[in-house]
Design a protein around this motif. Structure first.
Motif, mmCIF file in Angstrom:
data_model
loop_
_atom_site.group_PDB
_atom_site.id
_atom_site.type_symbol
_atom_site.label_atom_id
_atom_site.label_comp_id
_atom_site.label_asym_id
_atom_site.label_seq_id
_atom_site.Cartn_x
_atom_site.Cartn_y
_atom_site.Cartn_z
ATOM 1 N N MET A 149 0.830 -1.203 0.000
ATOM 2 C CA MET A 149 0.000 0.000 0.000
ATOM 3 C C MET A 149 0.866 1.255 0.000
ATOM 4 S SD MET A 149 -2.840 -1.407 -0.247
ATOM 5 C CE MET A 149 -3.662 -2.947 0.109
ATOM 6 N N ASP A 150 1.997 1.196 0.686
ATOM 7 C CA ASP A 150 2.918 2.340 0.699
ATOM 8 C C ASP A 150 3.426 2.634 -0.712
ATOM 9 O OD1 ASP A 150 2.664 2.503 3.441
ATOM 10 O OD2 ASP A 150 4.476 1.358 3.858
ATOM 11 N N LYS A 151 3.753 1.583 -1.446
ATOM 12 C CA LYS A 151 4.224 1.772 -2.823
ATOM 13 C C LYS A 151 3.120 2.367 -3.695
ATOM 14 C CE LYS A 151 6.335 -1.682 -4.871
ATOM 15 N NZ LYS A 151 6.468 -2.927 -5.644
ATOM 16 N N ALA A 163 -6.050 10.606 -3.404
ATOM 17 C CA ALA A 163 -7.456 10.364 -3.048
ATOM 18 C C ALA A 163 -7.971 9.105 -3.733
ATOM 19 C CB ALA A 163 -8.309 11.567 -3.430
ATOM 20 N N GLU A 164 -7.619 8.929 -5.001
ATOM 21 C CA GLU A 164 -8.048 7.730 -5.736
ATOM 22 C C GLU A 164 -7.432 6.472 -5.139
ATOM 23 O OE1 GLU A 164 -7.115 10.572 -6.958
ATOM 24 O OE2 GLU A 164 -8.079 11.060 -8.868
ATOM 25 N N ALA A 165 -6.153 6.552 -4.757
ATOM 26 C CA ALA A 165 -5.489 5.396 -4.150
ATOM 27 C C ALA A 165 -6.138 5.037 -2.822
ATOM 28 C CB ALA A 165 -4.004 5.690 -3.955
ATOM 29 N N ASN A 166 -6.416 6.032 -1.999
ATOM 30 C CA ASN A 166 -7.040 5.771 -0.698
ATOM 31 C C ASN A 166 -8.439 5.187 -0.850
ATOM 32 O OD1 ASN A 166 -5.080 6.433 1.280
ATOM 33 N ND2 ASN A 166 -5.384 8.605 0.881
ATOM 34 N N LYS A 167 -9.150 5.597 -1.890
ATOM 35 C CA LYS A 167 -10.488 5.042 -2.135
ATOM 36 C C LYS A 167 -10.399 3.548 -2.426
ATOM 37 C CE LYS A 167 -14.597 5.584 -5.034
ATOM 38 N NZ LYS A 167 -15.215 6.340 -6.167
ATOM 39 N N GLU A 170 -9.454 1.628 0.774
ATOM 40 C CA GLU A 170 -10.625 1.477 1.648
ATOM 41 C C GLU A 170 -11.529 0.352 1.161
ATOM 42 O OE1 GLU A 170 -14.475 4.129 3.183
ATOM 43 O OE2 GLU A 170 -12.807 5.112 2.150
ATOM 44 N N GLN A 171 -11.766 0.296 -0.136
ATOM 45 C CA GLN A 171 -12.600 -0.767 -0.701
ATOM 46 C C GLN A 171 -11.954 -2.134 -0.502
ATOM 47 O OE1 GLN A 171 -12.862 0.605 -4.752
ATOM 48 N NE2 GLN A 171 -14.665 1.869 -4.381
ATOM 49 N N PHE A 172 -10.635 -2.188 -0.663
ATOM 50 C CA PHE A 172 -9.926 -3.454 -0.509
ATOM 51 C C PHE A 172 -9.954 -3.923 0.944
ATOM 52 C CE2 PHE A 172 -5.938 -6.087 -0.518
ATOM 53 C CZ PHE A 172 -6.419 -7.073 -1.378
ATOM 54 N N THR A 177 -11.920 -7.833 5.036
ATOM 55 C CA THR A 177 -12.738 -8.144 6.223
ATOM 56 C C THR A 177 -13.803 -9.176 5.887
ATOM 57 O OG1 THR A 177 -12.378 -5.937 7.141
ATOM 58 C CG2 THR A 177 -14.266 -7.168 7.985
ATOM 59 N N SER A 178 -14.457 -8.992 4.747
ATOM 60 C CA SER A 178 -15.486 -9.933 4.311
ATOM 61 C C SER A 178 -14.890 -11.315 4.067
ATOM 62 C CB SER A 178 -16.141 -9.408 3.033
ATOM 63 O OG SER A 178 -17.075 -10.341 2.527
ATOM 64 N N ALA A 179 -13.731 -11.378 3.401
ATOM 65 C CA ALA A 179 -13.085 -12.665 3.116
ATOM 66 C C ALA A 179 -12.658 -13.354 4.404
ATOM 67 C CB ALA A 179 -11.873 -12.442 2.218
ATOM 68 N N ARG A 180 -12.124 -12.586 5.344
ATOM 69 C CA ARG A 180 -11.672 -13.169 6.615
ATOM 70 C C ARG A 180 -12.851 -13.767 7.382
ATOM 71 N NH1 ARG A 180 -9.994 -11.755 11.942
ATOM 72 N NH2 ARG A 180 -7.958 -12.687 12.443
ATOM 73 N N ASP A 181 -13.966 -13.059 7.391
ATOM 74 C CA ASP A 181 -15.168 -13.581 8.065
ATOM 75 C C ASP A 181 -15.627 -14.886 7.429
ATOM 76 O OD1 ASP A 181 -15.139 -11.412 9.754
ATOM 77 O OD2 ASP A 181 -16.690 -10.283 8.672
ATOM 78 N N LYS A 182 -15.584 -14.940 6.094
ATOM 79 C CA LYS A 182 -16.009 -16.158 5.392
ATOM 80 C C LYS A 182 -15.053 -17.315 5.659
ATOM 81 C CE LYS A 182 -18.374 -13.734 1.621
ATOM 82 N NZ LYS A 182 -18.339 -13.366 0.188
#
Length: 318
Positions: A149-151, A163-167, A170-172, A177-182
């Motif tokens: 993410m730093d790169k 701003a686009e990178a942070n968006k 955030e989505q990732f 989180t969803s994958a870990r729960d599954k």
């Protein structure tokens, strides 16, 4: 007659020289009129265009395209990367991107494309690229990047697209989180169980820790699955890895093990050994084999594909 021909030749030569000088002057005037700013990178500080329009790069094509930047030219391998079939890009997105060969890029062709910015992954190419256009060094791996993410954010900074990178980040994070729960809901991997990540090469096996290659980052840092104590000790090593003899592999095996095979003959030797068959992960059918190629890069498209691969292996999804 000869005098006339000689005079004509001299006039023609003078015209060519004047045209070249005029072209150079025009380019200098154009370059002088382009707003620039200072950008700090691994090889120093470079004045770069505020809004680069013609970018050439010998690495990081996935980062650029995810940010909405279509490079004019890249290194040949970039156009054949493993993430491309996973990404489901618009069919024309890669059309027109020039192939500039391997390291270093084809300098003559690079110059002919008139880039206004070059991104180099290797510091030893910095000087020759800089003679063509402003060049910044953003390595594949660097101590200045704690995570992929730093790169991504560093490349985004170069184009004023933080701003686009942070968006996307955030989505990732939500997808993680969803994958870990599954994963834990599937019951295949239980809370507290350890996971190891290894790659079988021609001579030996490499084990990877947090922020390591071949899935180390995705499994430990992104999905936050638990490393063994020995794997955890590899966090600050170069590439987050250590080389093992085949006989040492069981010492690094967790309750679950992800194995990628680069050399099939060496893998066969490992898998047919008694010490391999006696490890709990093998006995419990908790060893997962996956293709190494998609784990070679750390651009956003590759990370998305890696997440799908790991989550599917641990949930039994197809």
């Amino acid at each position: 007659m000869n005098l006339i021909r000689t005079a004509a030749a001299r006039i023609s030569l003078l015209c060519i020289v004047l045209l070249l000088l005029s072209a150079c002057g025009s380019k200098q005037e154009k370059d002088a009129s382009v707003p620039t700013r200072s950008f700090t990178h691994d090889a120093g500080v470079t004045d770069v265009p505020v809004k680069p329009l013609r970018v050439a790069s010998d690495q990081h094509m996935g980062h650029l395209i995810k940010l909405g930047i279509k490079p004019i030219a890249v290194r040949e391998n970039m156009l054949k990367e493993e993430w491309i079939p996973y990404a489901k890009l618009d069919k024309d997105i890669l059309t027109g991107i020039e192939d500039l060969g391997g390291f270093p890029l084809n300098l003559e062709k690079l110059a002919s494309l008139d880039p206004d910015l070059i991104i180099s992954a290797l510091p030893n190419n910095q000087e020759q690229y800089s003679k063509i256009a402003p060049t910044v060094n953003i390595p594949y791996w660097s101590k200045s990047f704690t995570t992929p993410m730093d790169k991504f954010l560093k490349i985004a900074e170069l184009f004023d697209k933080t701003a686009e990178a942070n968006k996307w980040i955030e989505q990732f994070q939500k997808a993680l989180t969803s994958a870990r729960d599954k994963i834990y809901a599937s019951g295949k991997l239980k809370e507290g169980q350890t996971v190891s990540v290894m790659a079988v090469f021609e001579k030996n096996v490499f084990v990877f820790g947090p922020n390591g290659a071949y899935g180390g980052y995705m499994i430990y840092d992104a999905l936050k699955l638990k490393p063994t104590d020995k794997a955890n000790d590899l966090r600050n090593k170069d590439m987050g890895s250590a080389e093992l003899s085949l006989e040492a592999v069981p010492e690094y095996m967790g309750d679950h093990a992800f194995i990628t095979v680069v050399n099939e003959a060496k893998a066969k030797e490992l898998l047919e050994s008694d010490f391999w068959k006696s490890t709990p992960a093998v006995k419990n059918n908790q060893v997962y084999f996956y293709d190494s190629k998609i784990f070679a890069m750390d651009d956003p498209y590759s990370l998305e594909a890696q997440l799908d691969v790991i989550a599917n292996l641990l949930t039994g999804a197809k």
